[in-house]
Design an enzyme around this catalytic site. Structure first.
Site, mmCIF file in Angstrom:
data_model
loop_
_atom_site.group_PDB
_atom_site.id
_atom_site.type_symbol
_atom_site.label_atom_id
_atom_site.label_comp_id
_atom_site.label_asym_id
_atom_site.label_seq_id
_atom_site.Cartn_x
_atom_site.Cartn_y
_atom_site.Cartn_z
ATOM 1 N N HIS A 164 0.856 -1.184 0.000
ATOM 2 C CA HIS A 164 0.000 0.000 0.000
ATOM 3 C C HIS A 164 0.888 1.229 0.000
ATOM 4 C CE1 HIS A 164 -3.136 2.827 1.122
ATOM 5 N NE2 HIS A 164 -3.963 1.931 0.633
ATOM 6 N N ASP A 188 -7.940 -5.509 0.143
ATOM 7 C CA ASP A 188 -8.442 -6.320 -0.969
ATOM 8 C C ASP A 188 -8.029 -7.772 -0.897
ATOM 9 O OD1 ASP A 188 -9.807 -4.282 -2.212
ATOM 10 O OD2 ASP A 188 -7.997 -3.521 -3.139
HETATM 11 N N1 CMC Z 1 4.209 -7.529 -4.710
HETATM 12 C C1 CMC Z 1 5.553 -7.524 -4.845
HETATM 13 N N2 CMC Z 1 6.337 -6.436 -4.713
HETATM 14 C C2 CMC Z 1 5.718 -5.280 -4.425
HETATM 15 C C3 CMC Z 1 4.329 -5.197 -4.269
HETATM 16 C C4 CMC Z 1 3.570 -6.378 -4.418
HETATM 17 N N3 CMC Z 1 2.234 -6.350 -4.272
HETATM 18 N N4 CMC Z 1 3.962 -3.915 -3.983
HETATM 19 C C5 CMC Z 1 5.101 -3.208 -3.971
HETATM 20 N N5 CMC Z 1 6.161 -4.029 -4.235
HETATM 21 C C6 CMC Z 1 7.577 -3.634 -4.276
HETATM 22 C C7 CMC Z 1 7.888 -2.879 -5.561
HETATM 23 O O1 CMC Z 1 8.354 -3.740 -6.573
HETATM 24 C C8 CMC Z 1 8.938 -1.909 -5.111
HETATM 25 O O2 CMC Z 1 10.166 -2.593 -5.057
HETATM 26 P P1 CMC Z 1 11.538 -1.784 -5.381
HETATM 27 O O3 CMC Z 1 11.652 -0.712 -4.350
HETATM 28 O O4 CMC Z 1 12.607 -2.840 -5.250
HETATM 29 O O5 CMC Z 1 11.380 -1.237 -6.756
HETATM 30 C C9 CMC Z 1 8.544 -1.567 -3.660
HETATM 31 O O6 CMC Z 1 7.777 -2.694 -3.194
HETATM 32 C C10 CMC Z 1 7.713 -0.293 -3.543
HETATM 33 O O7 CMC Z 1 6.632 -0.394 -4.459
HETATM 34 P P2 CMC Z 1 5.971 0.852 -5.205
HETATM 35 O O8 CMC Z 1 5.267 0.374 -6.410
HETATM 36 O O9 CMC Z 1 6.994 1.924 -5.382
HETATM 37 O O10 CMC Z 1 4.960 1.324 -4.098
HETATM 38 P P3 CMC Z 1 3.689 2.231 -4.344
HETATM 39 O O11 CMC Z 1 3.423 2.896 -3.049
HETATM 40 O O12 CMC Z 1 3.864 3.099 -5.545
HETATM 41 O O13 CMC Z 1 2.544 1.154 -4.707
HETATM 42 C C11 CMC Z 1 0.677 -0.278 -4.603
HETATM 43 C C12 CMC Z 1 1.500 0.793 -3.862
HETATM 44 C C13 CMC Z 1 -0.584 -0.578 -3.796
HETATM 45 C C14 CMC Z 1 0.258 0.264 -5.991
HETATM 46 C C15 CMC Z 1 1.540 -1.553 -4.782
HETATM 47 O O14 CMC Z 1 1.923 -2.054 -3.510
HETATM 48 C C16 CMC Z 1 0.826 -2.633 -5.598
HETATM 49 O O15 CMC Z 1 0.884 -2.601 -6.834
HETATM 50 N N6 CMC Z 1 0.139 -3.608 -4.901
HETATM 51 C C17 CMC Z 1 -0.661 -4.597 -5.590
HETATM 52 C C18 CMC Z 1 -1.990 -3.991 -6.005
HETATM 53 C C19 CMC Z 1 -2.939 -3.816 -4.826
HETATM 54 O O16 CMC Z 1 -3.115 -4.718 -4.026
HETATM 55 N N7 CMC Z 1 -3.573 -2.635 -4.774
HETATM 56 C C20 CMC Z 1 -4.604 -2.347 -3.767
HETATM 57 C C21 CMC Z 1 -4.248 -1.214 -2.869
HETATM 58 S S1 CMC Z 1 -5.348 -1.139 -1.449
HETATM 59 C C22 CMC Z 1 -6.893 -0.715 -2.112
HETATM 60 C C23 CMC Z 1 -6.934 0.682 -2.584
HETATM 61 O O17 CMC Z 1 -6.764 1.599 -1.765
HETATM 62 O O18 CMC Z 1 -7.188 0.885 -3.784
#
Ligand code: CMC
Length: 431
Positions: free
Chosen positions: A308, A366
């Protein structure tokens, strides 16, 4: 309320600027950079708004490190346990929990608006039967401005209020009808003698041919899902609603914009993607393969329902959702459901893995919601529409707060331009 603090000092080139700092009622201090361009001739660069507060808000507070979520100051777990969705709607909209008298007035004020204009039933028939329900509800929501144009004047507080109540009341009907349309069953009209969640379940699962009785435990689980998704401060879809609203667009159009944004798999679409992923994994022995894929930099796969932007500790909504999943599946006698087993084992393994620990990746709301919705009988395509239904009150509360804010102005981010510098047009024969 925020309070002024001492200034922050910013030095660059030969300039030194004093920027005011403000202290929120909860959370880290904020440097007010509104005058930065005017005084310093520079912009800030913050893709994805990771360090930028886009507005003042008194509705929802998240402490991502503590894993805390408050609606108007009340912890989400207390509301999920003791309150119910329409009471939470009142709280989000008006700032306080209602008295018994206020609640008795509010509930029928909402339920009086549950029906859709009859012409809208024909509007649905313009969609293909195999359309995703999110595309239908986005279209129907957008079209509401043509059905309810007596409540589109955003400068009239009464019209804003009527539009708000209409959307909260009609969203269950809009979503249920999208579902009915997709499976070729007749639309079921709302029943105002049922509570909000039971009415939605009834409109989704009843058929004219036989009686349908809503199970109170299922209705309670549904109501909790609504409460847990009701608001989440300045997330992507809420910021979309605020940005659309900042131009003076009508409320129905703004909420349609929010629905469009919510659909993405990184946001509301994750509940559908999470259940699809759990089913694809299928059995506990295949989990290591998926964990390895999630950690592989060359593989775009992510564990859906994990991670998240704000929570860097357990998502407090996921805790309540996990408990609800156990209750609902227990009630149905399917606690050995293979998808739930995979989810629990995946969570256990991921939470012990250094990759997930270091990156502070925990299950989010989720991860378990899809398992409950699947057990209730919803197809995965309905998961995000249900999220949209629940989030409507949050979007509206944030939109109303923005319109009432005297400092509100059109949202207009700046950019770090990296394109071509000035060049002259070349005729086509000379290119
Ligand atoms: N599985 C594996 N690795 C992950 C994941 C994951 N679900 N989420 C983040 N990472 C890693 C990512 O690869 C990155 O690694 P590095 O620093 O080595 O490049 C690090 O963690 C930080 O990730 P980010 O993408 O920079 O983080 P963000 O804050 O931009 O993304 C997120 C947040 C929710 C989009 C992401 O965690 C994700 O894609 N999760 C899966 C989708 C999901 O479950 N979304 C629902 C969110 S809750 C409901 C809502 O509010 O909508």
């Amino acid at each position: 309320m925020t309070s002024e603090k001492t200034n922050a000092t910013l030095s660059f080139d030969d300039k030194t600027l004093e920027l005011p700092m403000r202290s929120p009622s909860l959370g880290p201090d904020v440097i007010d950079i509104q005058k930065l361009y005017g005084q310093g001739g520079v912009f800030t660069y913050d893709p994805g708004f990771t360090s930028t507060a886009s507005c003042e808000s008194a509705i929802t507070y998240i402490d991502g490190d503590k894993g805390e979520l408050l609606y108007r100051g009340y912890p989400i777990d207390q509301l999920a346990e003791k309150s119910h969705f329409l009471e939470v709607c009142y709280l989000l909209l008006y700032g306080e929990l209602p008295t018994a008298e206020q609640l008795n007035e509010f509930v029928p004020r909402v339920t009086r608006h549950t029906m859709l204009h009859e012409q809208m039933a024909y509007f649905y028939r313009g969609f293909r039967r195999d359309a995703h329900p999110m595309s239908i509800i986005c279209g129907v929501q957008g079209a509401m401005s043509s059905f309810y144009h007596d409540s589109t004047d955003i400068n009239d507080p009464w019209q804003r209020e009527v539009a708000s109540i209409r959307m909260i009341a009609k969203m269950p009907t809009v979503a249920a009808w999208a579902y009915k349309y997709s499976i070729g069953q007749p639309f079921i009209y709302p029943r105002n003698d049922l509570d909000y969640a039971s009415n939605f379940l009834h409109m989704c699962f009843a058929v004219p041919a036989e009686e349908y009785v809503v199970d109170p435990i299922i209705a309670r689980a549904m109501d909790r899902i609504f409460t847990l998704h009701a608001d989440h401060e300045q997330n992507a879809s809420t910021s979309t609603v605020r940005l659309a609203g900042s131009s003076g667009a009508n409320p129905f159009a703004c909420i349609a914009a929010g629905i469009a944004c919510l659909w993405g798999p990184a946001h509301g679409g994750a509940n559908e993607a999470a259940l699809n992923m759990l089913r694809e994994i299928g059995t506990v022995d295949r989990i290591p393969e998926y964990i390895a894929r999630a950690k592989d930099k060359n593989d775009p796969f992510r564990l859906m329902g994990f991670g998240h932007r704000v929570y860097k500790n357990f998502d407090p909504r996921a805790k309540v959702m996990k408990q609800s999943a156990d209750e609902v599946l227990g009630l149905m006698g399917i606690e050995n459901n293979p998808t739930l087993q995979v989810a629990k084992e995946l969570e256990r393994i991921a939470l012990e893995d250094p990759y997930f620990i270091e990156k502070k990746l925990y299950p989010n709301v989720d991860f378990y919601s899809g398992i409950i919705l699947d057990a209730i009988g919803f197809p995965t395509s309905m998961f995000t529409p249900i999220f949209a239904l629940a989030r409507t009150v949050g979007w509206i509360s944030q939109w109303k707060e923005m319109i009432a804010d005297p400092t509100q102005k059109i949202g207009r981010p700046r950019q770090l331009y990296t394109g071509a510098t000035h060049r002259d047009y070349v005729d086509v024969e000379n290119r």
